[in-house]
Design a protein around this motif. Sequence first.
Motif, short mmCIF file in Angstrom:
data_model
loop_
_atom_site.label_atom_id
_atom_site.label_comp_id
_atom_site.label_asym_id
_atom_site.label_seq_id
_atom_site.Cartn_x
_atom_site.Cartn_y
_atom_site.Cartn_z
N TRP A 65 0.76 -1.14 -0.10
CA TRP A 65 -0.10 -0.01 -0.01
C TRP A 65 0.86 1.25 -0.14
O TRP A 65 0.64 2.05 -0.58
CB TRP A 65 -0.88 0.10 1.18
N SER A 69 0.09 2.74 -3.41
CA SER A 69 -1.07 3.26 -3.40
C SER A 69 -1.33 4.45 -4.03
O SER A 69 -2.24 4.99 -4.97
CB SER A 69 -1.48 3.79 -1.86
N GLN A 70 -0.20 5.43 -4.47
CA GLN A 70 -0.05 6.63 -5.05
C GLN A 70 -0.25 6.40 -6.76
O GLN A 70 -0.64 7.32 -7.32
CB GLN A 70 1.06 7.66 -4.92
N ASP A 73 -4.22 3.75 -7.08
CA ASP A 73 -5.35 4.18 -6.41
C ASP A 73 -6.42 5.03 -7.43
O ASP A 73 -5.95 5.60 -8.37
CB ASP A 73 -5.14 5.03 -5.09
N PHE A 81 -8.60 1.16 -2.63
CA PHE A 81 -7.60 0.36 -3.20
C PHE A 81 -7.08 -0.46 -1.75
O PHE A 81 -6.70 -1.39 -2.36
CB PHE A 81 -6.36 1.29 -3.78
N ILE A 82 -7.09 -0.02 -0.76
CA ILE A 82 -6.64 -0.76 0.48
C ILE A 82 -7.46 -2.23 0.53
O ILE A 82 -6.96 -3.33 0.65
CB ILE A 82 -6.63 -0.13 1.64
N LEU A 85 -6.47 -4.34 -2.72
CA LEU A 85 -4.96 -4.80 -2.31
C LEU A 85 -5.26 -6.00 -1.55
O LEU A 85 -4.33 -6.89 -1.61
CB LEU A 85 -4.13 -3.81 -1.84
N GLN A 149 -13.95 0.90 6.07
CA GLN A 149 -13.62 1.76 4.74
C GLN A 149 -14.92 2.09 4.07
O GLN A 149 -15.12 2.58 3.14
CB GLN A 149 -12.88 1.23 3.66
N TYR A 207 -2.22 -4.30 -8.29
CA TYR A 207 -2.54 -3.38 -9.58
C TYR A 207 -3.79 -3.70 -10.27
O TYR A 207 -4.27 -4.87 -10.13
CB TYR A 207 -1.43 -3.03 -10.57
#
Length: 275
Positions: A65, A69-70, A73, A81-82, A85, A149, A207
Motif C-alpha cells: 500500500w 497506493s499513489q 489508487d 484500493f486498500i 489490495l 472503509q 494493480y
Amino acid sequence: MVARSAALYDSAQRRAPFTELRHLWEYRGLIRLLVTRDLTVRYKRSVLGVWWTLLNPLLTVAVFWIVFSQLFDRPGGAAPFIVYLTAGVLLAGFFAQGIGAAGSGIVDARGVLAKVFVPPEVFSFAAAIAAAINFMISLVPLVLIQLVQGVGIPITFLFVPVSIAAMLLFVAGLGLVVASLAVLFYDVFDLVKVLTQLATYMAATFYYAEIIPEGWRVLLDLNPLYHHIVMFRAFAYGDLFSWASVGVAVGSGLLAFALGVWVFSRNWKNVVVSL
C-alpha cells in the motif's frame, strides 16, 4: 491400528483408482491432528504466536500500500484500493503458502514415513488444509478493513467458501505434483518459489487489470490465479463479477486436483523408494 502399524510400503503393489481420495477419508483423523500440529507448532517459539497469522498478511499489505497506493489508487472504484489490495494479497498468499506446504509435506515427513506406514499423500493434504485454515483466519482483517472503509459485508460474502474450496483443490493438486517431483529433485522447491511469485505478479494482485495493455491481457487470462482472485474479490466485497473467471477458477481447481492425484498415483512407487 495394529494392522496399519504392521503394514509395509510395497512398491510392487498397484494402486486401485481413487486410492488417494479413499485415503483422504480413511485417514481424516490423522489429517485433523496434522493440521492442528501445523497451526500450533508453526509459531510455537515466537512471542506473538498465532497472531502472526494475522500480522504477516497485514504487513505485506502495508508494504504494497505504501509503495503502490499513489500509483494505482482510483477514485470511484468498486472499493478503496486498500480493500482491493488486501483481498488480492490474502488469496495470493494462500496460493503460494498452500503449494509450498503441500509440496514439501512429504519430504518434511520423511522421518515419520520411514518408520510408520502412512500414505504419503496424507501429509500433502494436511498441509494444504492448514494453509486454507490460515487463510480463513486472515479474512478477519479484510472484514475489518471493509467495515472501516465503508464497503460493508455484501450478501455475496456467503459464497467466499466456494472460492476457498476452489483454491484448496488447486493448491492440493499442484502440491501433489510438486511433491512427486521434489522427492527426486530438491531443485523443484526453488523453481516453484520463482513460478508462484511470477504467477502472483501476473495476477493483478496489487494493480488494476485495466492498466495492462490490450496486447498483454492474454497473460492475465491464461493465469488461473488471476481468475481465482477475480472470483474472490467479487464474493468478498462485490467487485466486478465474471462468470468466465468463476468457470476458470472452479474448473482449474478440479483439473489441478485430478492432475495431482493422477500424477501421484503414477509416481507413488518412486516416492516410496526415495524416502
